[in-house]
Design an enzyme around this catalytic site. Structure first.
Site, PDB file in Angstrom:
ATOM      1  N   GLU A   1      34.042  10.148  29.552  1.00 37.47           N
ATOM      2  CA  GLU A   1      32.692  10.071  30.118  1.00 37.47           C
ATOM      3  C   GLU A   1      31.759  11.069  29.438  1.00 37.47           C
ATOM      4  O   GLU A   1      32.128  12.212  29.200  1.00 37.47           O
ATOM      5  CB  GLU A   1      32.738  10.350  31.633  1.00 37.47           C
ATOM      6  CG  GLU A   1      33.581   9.357  32.416  1.00 37.47           C
ATOM      7  CD  GLU A   1      33.005   7.934  32.426  1.00 37.47           C
ATOM      8  OE1 GLU A   1      31.825   7.763  32.059  1.00 37.47           O
ATOM      9  OE2 GLU A   1      33.753   7.008  32.799  1.00 37.47           O
TER      10      GLU A   1
ATOM     11  N   CYS B   1      34.626  10.178  41.372  1.00 35.98           N
ATOM     12  CA  CYS B   1      34.901  10.697  40.028  1.00 35.98           C
ATOM     13  C   CYS B   1      33.657  11.378  39.477  1.00 35.98           C
ATOM     14  O   CYS B   1      33.711  12.523  39.016  1.00 35.98           O
ATOM     15  CB  CYS B   1      35.385   9.576  39.110  1.00 35.98           C
ATOM     16  SG  CYS B   1      37.053   9.039  39.552  1.00 35.98           S
TER      17      CYS B   1
ATOM     18  N   HIS C   1      38.229   8.268  32.476  1.00 35.11           N
ATOM     19  CA  HIS C   1      38.565   7.173  33.391  1.00 35.11           C
ATOM     20  C   HIS C   1      39.629   6.287  32.736  1.00 35.11           C
ATOM     21  O   HIS C   1      39.555   6.015  31.530  1.00 35.11           O
ATOM     22  CB  HIS C   1      37.324   6.318  33.665  1.00 35.11           C
ATOM     23  CG  HIS C   1      36.657   6.621  34.966  1.00 35.11           C
ATOM     24  ND1 HIS C   1      35.337   6.977  35.053  1.00 35.11           N
ATOM     25  CD2 HIS C   1      37.132   6.611  36.247  1.00 35.11           C
ATOM     26  CE1 HIS C   1      35.016   7.168  36.336  1.00 35.11           C
ATOM     27  NE2 HIS C   1      36.083   6.958  37.074  1.00 35.11           N
TER      28      HIS C   1
HETATM   29  N1  PCA Z   1      38.412   6.603  40.887  1.00 34.93           N
HETATM   30  C1  PCA Z   1      37.215   6.633  41.699  1.00 34.93           C
HETATM   31  C2  PCA Z   1      37.404   7.806  42.619  1.00 34.93           C
HETATM   32  C3  PCA Z   1      38.805   8.258  42.441  1.00 34.93           C
HETATM   33  C4  PCA Z   1      39.330   7.501  41.310  1.00 34.93           C
HETATM   34  O1  PCA Z   1      40.440   7.638  40.816  1.00 34.93           O
HETATM   35  C5  PCA Z   1      35.938   6.720  40.879  1.00 34.93           C
HETATM   36  O2  PCA Z   1      35.910   6.176  39.765  1.00 34.93           O
HETATM   37  O3  PCA Z   1      34.960   7.306  41.320  1.00 34.93           O
END
Ligand code: PCA
Length: 221
Positions: free
Chosen positions: A81, A144, A168
């Site tokens: 990100e 996240c 992610h």
């Molecule tokens: N994914 C979610 C919250 C926790 C996770 O593993 C997100 O992308 O915000």
């Protein structure tokens, strides 16, 4: 001494009974070579209350690197990100039953922070290793992004030299509900995180390029 790295993942949330980030954090903590980095892992409950611990973790450990990991169900590749934004706008309730809507994470904070990790170096390292991965420009508006913003804000406002970022990952093959949804095998996710960490700790600090400082991207009005 090898750099100190905090890797932070999340437990299950919503309809996702498994969160691959939990297993990734555990694996990085127990298997990443100690001579390259001292890795400490933490898995947080997926709730606004629990992510408050992010600030405490940073202030307690004062790590060289803070790397968050989370599940992005529906994405087809791993993503480093680039930005954390000052917005909590949950599409679903968190694991404590709370749904935040159009709320700033830090009322006095800037609109966004750049990742202070070498995102292009991570993407390039994934390419060299044949890992499907890219630079994402949005970490969403759920927990996240919330944890990522809090970590960046804490580092920026307390003057910590910690480099902060987030990766992610897609769903695991075994967790997709219908076979047509994007997923990757666990071994690829694990390789992706190891390659990312290698690239992060071997990058010069401070990171050159757009994300050269923890300075806010945009000042809040
Ligand atoms: N994914 C979610 C919250 C926790 C996770 O593993 C997100 O992308 O915000």
């Amino acid at each position: 001494m090898a750099p100190l790295v905090i890797v932070q993942g999340f437990g299950p949330f919503g309809t996702h009974e498994v969160n691959p980030s939990e297993r990734l954090v555990h694996d990085l903590e127990t298997t990443y070579p100690e001579d390259r980095a001292r890795v400490t892992g933490r898995v947080l409950t997926c709730s606004a209350e629990a992510v408050g611990e992010v600030s405490e973790l940073l202030l307690h450990y004062r790590p060289d690197v803070y790397l968050g990991i989370g599940l992005a169900y529906g994405r087809s590749a791993v993503a480093v990100e680039r930005l954390a934004i000052n917005l909590a706008d949950y599409g679903i309730a968190d694991e404590a039953g709370l749904t935040l809507t159009e709320r700033p994470i830090a009322p006095d904070g800037p609109a966004a922070y750049w990742s202070t990790l070498p995102v292009a170096a991570v993407r390039d390292a994934w390419r060299r290793a044949d890992v499907p991965g890219y630079i994402s420009n949005t970490a969403g508006t759920f927990l996240c992004n919330h944890s990522f913003y809090l970590a960046a804000h804490t580092a920026a406002t307390t003057g910590l030299p910690t480099r902060v970022g987030f990766v992610h990952v897609p769903a695991l093959v075994e967790q997709v509900r219908r076979g047509s949804e994007p997923a990757l095998p666990y071994q690829i996710l694990r390789q992706a995180l190891t390659v990312a960490l290698d690239a992060i700790i071997s990058a010069p600090s401070p990171v050159p390029g757009a994300a050269e400082s923890a300075a806010p991207l945009v000042r809040g009005a």
